[in-house]
Design an enzyme around this catalytic site. Structure first.
Site, short mmCIF file in Angstrom:
data_model
loop_
_atom_site.label_atom_id
_atom_site.label_comp_id
_atom_site.label_asym_id
_atom_site.label_seq_id
_atom_site.Cartn_x
_atom_site.Cartn_y
_atom_site.Cartn_z
N HIS A 127 0.77 -1.57 -0.16
CA HIS A 127 -0.42 0.05 0.15
C HIS A 127 0.84 1.40 0.07
CE1 HIS A 127 -3.68 -2.56 1.89
NE2 HIS A 127 -3.20 -2.69 0.10
N CYS A 135 4.31 13.33 -7.30
CA CYS A 135 3.63 14.26 -8.24
C CYS A 135 2.44 13.68 -8.89
CB CYS A 135 4.80 15.21 -9.49
SG CYS A 135 3.36 16.18 -10.53
C1 BV8 Z 1 -7.74 -2.89 -5.45
C2 BV8 Z 1 -2.73 3.32 2.90
C3 BV8 Z 1 -7.59 -2.63 -7.08
C4 BV8 Z 1 -3.28 4.39 2.62
C5 BV8 Z 1 -4.46 1.94 2.74
C6 BV8 Z 1 -11.95 -7.53 -3.60
C7 BV8 Z 1 -11.11 -7.21 -4.72
C8 BV8 Z 1 -9.90 -5.95 -5.12
C9 BV8 Z 1 -10.58 -4.97 -3.96
C10 BV8 Z 1 -11.85 -4.88 -3.34
C11 BV8 Z 1 -12.54 -6.01 -3.61
N1 BV8 Z 1 -13.50 -5.34 -2.60
C12 BV8 Z 1 -13.23 -4.33 -2.45
C13 BV8 Z 1 -12.04 -4.03 -2.98
C14 BV8 Z 1 -11.80 -2.26 -2.84
C15 BV8 Z 1 -11.00 -1.73 -1.99
C16 BV8 Z 1 -11.06 -2.65 -0.52
O1 BV8 Z 1 -10.41 -3.85 -0.17
N2 BV8 Z 1 -11.90 -2.00 0.05
C17 BV8 Z 1 -12.14 -2.06 1.38
C18 BV8 Z 1 -12.54 -1.44 2.41
C19 BV8 Z 1 -13.38 -3.57 1.84
N3 BV8 Z 1 -9.62 -2.33 -1.70
C20 BV8 Z 1 -9.14 -1.17 -2.96
O2 BV8 Z 1 -9.48 -0.27 -3.14
C21 BV8 Z 1 -7.21 -1.76 -3.32
N4 BV8 Z 1 -7.67 -1.58 -4.44
O3 BV8 Z 1 -8.33 -3.52 -5.39
O4 BV8 Z 1 -7.24 -1.83 -7.43
C22 BV8 Z 1 -8.83 -1.73 -7.77
C23 BV8 Z 1 -8.79 -0.93 -9.24
C24 BV8 Z 1 -9.43 0.13 -8.81
C25 BV8 Z 1 -10.47 -0.47 -9.06
C26 BV8 Z 1 -11.12 -1.61 -7.96
C27 BV8 Z 1 -10.34 -2.56 -7.92
C28 BV8 Z 1 -6.97 -0.94 -2.34
C29 BV8 Z 1 -6.62 -0.38 -0.94
C30 BV8 Z 1 -5.57 0.13 -0.25
C31 BV8 Z 1 -6.32 1.25 0.76
N5 BV8 Z 1 -5.26 2.05 1.36
N6 BV8 Z 1 -3.30 2.43 3.29
C32 BV8 Z 1 -3.15 4.67 4.20
O5 BV8 Z 1 -2.45 3.94 4.82
O6 BV8 Z 1 -3.94 5.78 4.53
S1 BV8 Z 1 -5.50 0.32 3.07
C33 BV8 Z 1 -4.89 0.52 5.26
O7 BV8 Z 1 -5.84 -0.49 5.39
C34 BV8 Z 1 -3.88 0.61 5.25
O8 BV8 Z 1 -3.27 -0.04 4.40
C35 BV8 Z 1 -4.01 -0.88 6.81
O9 BV8 Z 1 -3.09 -1.31 6.95
C36 BV8 Z 1 -5.47 -1.14 5.60
C37 BV8 Z 1 -5.93 -3.13 6.34
O10 BV8 Z 1 -5.99 -2.17 7.71
P1 BV8 Z 1 -5.33 -3.52 8.85
O11 BV8 Z 1 -3.90 -3.57 8.59
O12 BV8 Z 1 -5.94 -4.80 9.03
O13 BV8 Z 1 -5.57 -2.68 10.21
P2 BV8 Z 1 -7.10 -2.69 10.79
O14 BV8 Z 1 -6.71 -1.59 11.43
O15 BV8 Z 1 -7.86 -2.70 9.88
O16 BV8 Z 1 -6.34 -3.93 11.73
C38 BV8 Z 1 -5.68 -3.86 12.52
C39 BV8 Z 1 -5.71 -5.46 13.36
O17 BV8 Z 1 -4.73 -5.51 14.36
C40 BV8 Z 1 -6.35 -5.84 14.23
O18 BV8 Z 1 -7.17 -6.76 13.72
C41 BV8 Z 1 -6.50 -5.96 15.75
O19 BV8 Z 1 -6.98 -6.71 16.59
C42 BV8 Z 1 -5.36 -6.07 15.72
N7 BV8 Z 1 -4.31 -5.72 16.17
C43 BV8 Z 1 -4.06 -4.46 17.21
N8 BV8 Z 1 -3.33 -4.15 18.27
C44 BV8 Z 1 -1.99 -5.06 17.86
C45 BV8 Z 1 -2.73 -6.35 16.96
N9 BV8 Z 1 -1.96 -7.40 16.55
C46 BV8 Z 1 -1.16 -7.91 16.54
N10 BV8 Z 1 -0.05 -6.84 17.83
C47 BV8 Z 1 -1.21 -6.07 18.46
N11 BV8 Z 1 -0.52 -5.26 19.35
ZN ZN Z 2 5.19 17.14 -11.72
#
Ligand code: BV8
Ligand code: ZN
Length: 258
Positions: A127, A135
């Site tokens: 990501h 840019c």
């Molecule tokens: C894409 C960067 C092709 C920005 C982020 C099916 C197939 C393909 C795409 C999709 C699909 N279904 C839906 C989609 C679209 C979408 C998607 O998945 N949406 C979700 C919400 C349903 N995906 C996309 O758009 C991706 N692109 O597929 O391209 C395409 C192109 C065009 C049109 C269609 C498809 C791009 C996704 C990238 C988004 N960018 N981040 C930024 O950082 O600001 S995502 C963001 O969420 C971060 O990267 C983050 O890492 C990621 C996932 O979250 P987690 O890391 O899991 O974090 P979270 O808080 O959720 O969970 C934390 C976990 O840690 C918890 O379980 C907790 O219990 C645990 N925890 C807590 N403390 C601890 C711990 N574990 C261990 N130790 C601890 N101490």
């Molecule tokens: Zn430029």
């Protein structure tokens, strides 16, 4: 607060201990939970999640950027500063140590640089990175340190810098919702899990695709999949073993017994 020496020793589940010792290729998939014990808020943990103040689609998306690039730039610049003031935790350090004695590929969703600052090699930042702005018009990479003021608050608007080559707006180096993942980064992550004997899934809720599909790919390729997370997630059912512990507790104990 009980001193660490008063803590009961961390017992590594036997199947995981054996799998980790016997594996010749390991892939570690990390999410925001990997950096939680470094003080970096996760995305979805309600009480502290980065998104508690903002709607993710407002900020981590091209629509959000075109609607209010000052707000989006300020939020990312604030996050980068938060990371800069944080330190890698014992989990990051343990993975770096493991890499010195075994083939360990790290593929992360995280846009921070804490794996690297712990001394680990990261195969793939699927990501993107907070520290690789570019840019939005001509794609030229911008030097992060030249990107100007640091906002004091997450919601402080800061105008993005302008590209020295074309005058376009410099954007955060993160992959937004609706944007494709960098092809090489995705291919490297997928290849790593297809060729691993053991895949650890650490600190991810398994919500965001296509990264969340990697544990299933690993399983279908015959790897042993182990989840390290305090709670159940969307990918827990893909794991052969689920260790309900944290990154900074579980990983050091696992690596210490290798
Ligand atoms: C894409 C960067 C092709 C920005 C982020 C099916 C197939 C393909 C795409 C999709 C699909 N279904 C839906 C989609 C679209 C979408 C998607 O998945 N949406 C979700 C919400 C349903 N995906 C996309 O758009 C991706 N692109 O597929 O391209 C395409 C192109 C065009 C049109 C269609 C498809 C791009 C996704 C990238 C988004 N960018 N981040 C930024 O950082 O600001 S995502 C963001 O969420 C971060 O990267 C983050 O890492 C990621 C996932 O979250 P987690 O890391 O899991 O974090 P979270 O808080 O959720 O969970 C934390 C976990 O840690 C918890 O379980 C907790 O219990 C645990 N925890 C807590 N403390 C601890 C711990 N574990 C261990 N130790 C601890 N101490
Ligand atoms: Zn430029």
């Amino acid at each position: 607060m009980t001193a660490p020496e008063d803590q009961p020793p961390v017992v590594v589940p036997t199947p995981l201990a054996i799998a980790a010792r016997e594996a010749s290729r390991i892939a570690v998939l990390t999410g925001a939970g990997m950096s939680a014990e470094s003080g970096i808020a996760t995305f979805r943990d309600a009480r502290t999640g980065l998104w508690k103040d903002f709607d993710p689609q407002d900020l981590a998306s091209p629509e959000g950027w075109s609607a209010d690039s000052d707000l989006v730039w300020g939020w990312y610049r604030w996050r980068a500063e938060l990371v800069r003031r944080s330190e890698p935790n014992a989990g990051h350090v343990a993975l770096a140590r493991w890499q010195k004695q075994a083939h360990v590929d790290i593929a992360t969703q995280n846009v921070d640089d804490l794996h690297e600052r712990a001394g680990a090699r990261v195969l793939s930042h699927v990501h993107g990175s907070l520290f690789e702005p570019y840019c939005s018009d001509c794609g030229t990479r911008a030097a992060f340190d030249d990107t100007g003021d640091v906002p004091a608050e997450a919601d402080q608007r800061v105008p993005p810098p302008e590209c020295p080559l074309c005058g376009g707006l410099i954007r955060p180096g993160a992959v937004w919702f609706g944007e494709s993942l960098p092809e090489d980064a995705w291919a490297a992550a997928e290849n790593a899990v297809r060729n691993a004997d053991l895949v650890l899934v650490v600190g991810t809720s398994g919500v965001v695709y296509p990264f969340a599909g990697l544990p299933a790919i690993a399983r279908s390729a015959g790897a042993t999949v182990v989840e390290i997370n305090p709670v159940d997630t969307e990918v827990s059912d893909m794991a052969d073993h689920r260790w309900r512990t944290t990154a900074a507790v579980g990983l050091p104990a696992l690596v210490a017994q290798l």
